[in-house]
Design an enzyme around this catalytic site. Structure first.
Site, PDB file in Angstrom:
ATOM      1  N   SER A 200     -16.051 -26.239 -11.884  1.00 13.72           N
ATOM      2  CA  SER A 200     -16.551 -27.487 -11.288  1.00 13.72           C
ATOM      3  C   SER A 200     -15.628 -28.688 -11.455  1.00 13.72           C
ATOM      4  O   SER A 200     -15.953 -29.776 -10.966  1.00 13.72           O
ATOM      5  CB  SER A 200     -17.927 -27.819 -11.864  1.00 13.72           C
ATOM      6  OG  SER A 200     -18.912 -26.980 -11.315  1.00 13.72           O
TER       7      SER A 200
ATOM      8  N   LYS B  30     -14.989 -30.439  -8.279  1.00 14.49           N
ATOM      9  CA  LYS B  30     -15.811 -31.505  -7.687  1.00 14.49           C
ATOM     10  C   LYS B  30     -15.114 -32.864  -7.721  1.00 14.49           C
ATOM     11  O   LYS B  30     -15.500 -33.766  -6.963  1.00 14.49           O
ATOM     12  CB  LYS B  30     -17.170 -31.558  -8.390  1.00 14.49           C
ATOM     13  CG  LYS B  30     -18.042 -30.328  -8.135  1.00 14.49           C
ATOM     14  CD  LYS B  30     -19.401 -30.459  -8.808  1.00 14.49           C
ATOM     15  CE  LYS B  30     -20.325 -29.291  -8.473  1.00 14.49           C
ATOM     16  NZ  LYS B  30     -19.962 -28.055  -9.178  1.00 14.49           N
TER      17      LYS B  30
ATOM     18  N   SER C  98     -23.043 -31.947 -12.167  1.00 13.48           N
ATOM     19  CA  SER C  98     -22.358 -30.785 -11.596  1.00 13.48           C
ATOM     20  C   SER C  98     -23.287 -29.985 -10.685  1.00 13.48           C
ATOM     21  O   SER C  98     -23.252 -28.752 -10.675  1.00 13.48           O
ATOM     22  CB  SER C  98     -21.791 -29.886 -12.706  1.00 13.48           C
ATOM     23  OG  SER C  98     -20.603 -29.268 -12.284  1.00 13.48           O
TER      24      SER C  98
ATOM     25  N   LYS D 255     -15.551 -34.859 -16.347  1.00 14.06           N
ATOM     26  CA  LYS D 255     -16.037 -33.754 -15.507  1.00 14.06           C
ATOM     27  C   LYS D 255     -15.928 -32.457 -16.291  1.00 14.06           C
ATOM     28  O   LYS D 255     -14.890 -32.139 -16.871  1.00 14.06           O
ATOM     29  CB  LYS D 255     -15.240 -33.630 -14.200  1.00 14.06           C
ATOM     30  CG  LYS D 255     -15.858 -32.627 -13.235  1.00 14.06           C
ATOM     31  CD  LYS D 255     -17.161 -33.154 -12.672  1.00 14.06           C
ATOM     32  CE  LYS D 255     -18.056 -32.049 -12.120  1.00 14.06           C
ATOM     33  NZ  LYS D 255     -18.763 -31.293 -13.170  1.00 14.06           N
TER      34      LYS D 255
END
Length: 340
Positions: free
Chosen positions: A106, A109, A163, A268
């Site tokens: 992720s 993203k 997420s 993140k």
């Protein structure tokens, strides 16, 4: 701390002169740093020398930066690959398999968010979660039901903070040109940023075909940090969303966001089985802005432990300057004058 604050502090002599490499091209051609980042790769190469961030050695700061002692040999990390860079000077502080191409889960993203923001799509426009958004490979449970109507801004917030895979998928699907156009834009953006070891196949990170290296991800985080929406959404602790008359509570997937000892400007997390536990952050450590990339940690706790280990090492180096540093500037020298 935004890009223009950095420029102001640079001109006042508070930051390393080497950092001006991020801003001078924009001054020369009359563009803001964000507009410059969106120009073509050829245009960047016309005005910018090769970025010190991709240098192979440990010392990559500008001519006014004092050499930093490498700390890589004194740091034991569980992660398969990692990199820590001084965001101002570009100095590589910690490096482990920095050029290894690995699935990034992720962390993808962040690129998804960049493509959405680059397109200047309305963040207030409503987007509906569809059955196609719910049919994701290796799909973990999602709390966004099919038929939910959220603004693009809310989807972006959930994708970066919690997420949420359906949120990221909906952002890609609602892009002009659909998913195929979105993925193409992701890879074009990677080329513009000089991310030569990176490839993207979809917007969520669930596909192990999304790969990058720690060195490339330094560039991605640096670019993402220019966007206040990404900084704000990725470091938010929680968000309440109303869906079909119910209020759903979401929280940040990074436990360190809720830890008072961390001063985070961007965050993140990522995880799929093929990628292990991943984490990227922009953080202030002892008043020094750094970018931290951790890939393929074996276990959720080890990802956090590696981050804490990195922070501890940077603090120790700041508190206990080298003999060389003391002899030149005295024991009072600041962290900026006595880099790791």
């Amino acid at each position: 701390m935004n890009a223009f604050y950095y420029l102001g502090s640079l001109l006042r002599g508070r930051r390393g002169v080497g950092s001006l490499r991020f801003f001078l091209p924009g001054l020369v051609i009359g563009l803001s740093p964000v507009a410059l980042a969106d120009s073509s790769r050829q245009s960047l190469e016309q005005y910018l020398p090769a970025s010190p961030l991709i240098a192979q050695g440990s010392e990559v700061g500008g001519p006014s930066s004092r050499p930093m002692a490498s700390v890589v040999q004194s740091v034991r990390l569980n992660s398969s690959a990692a990199m820590v860079v001084d965001q101002v000077s570009g100095q590589v502080l910690i490096e482990k398999n920095a050029d290894a191409e690995l699935p990034i889960a992720s962390i993808t993203k962040l690129m998804t968010a960049l493509v959405v923001l680059d397109a200047q799509l309305s963040l207030d426009e409503k987007v509906i979660i569809t059955r196609s958004d719910a049919r994701l490979e290796k799909n973990p449970p999602s709390r966004l039901p099919v038929g939910a109507r959220l603004t693009r801004g809310e989807l972006l917030h959930l994708a970066l903070m919690s997420s949420e895979n359906r949120a990221a998928q909906a952002l890609g699907r609602s892009y002009p040109g659909g998913l195929s156009g979105f993925v193409r834009a992701m890879n074009v953006k990677a080329v513009k940023l000089g991310m030569a070891s990176s490839r993207f196949t979809e917007p969520t990170g669930l596909n192990a075909g999304n790969v990058s290296s720690p060195r490339d991800l330094i560039r991605l985080v640096e670019e993402a940090y220019l966007h206040p929406e990404i900084r704000r959404y990725s470091t938010a602790k929680q968000l309440s969303i109303k869906v079909r008359g119910r209020t759903l509570q979401f929280r940040n997937s990074n436990a360190l966001v809720r830890a008072d000892r961390w001063d985070l400007g961007l965050s993140k997390t990522g995880f799929i089985r093929d990628a292990g536990r991943c984490l990227v952050m922009q953080a202030e450590v002892e008043s020094r802005p750094v970018i931290i990339v951790i890939l393929d940690a074996q276990g959720k706790r080890h990802r956090v432990r590696d981050a804490e280990t990195i922070r501890k090492v940077l603090i120790q180096k700041a508190v206990a300057p080298s003999v060389e540093g003391r002899s030149k500037t005295g024991p009072e020298q600041s962290l900026a004058r006595n880099p790791v």
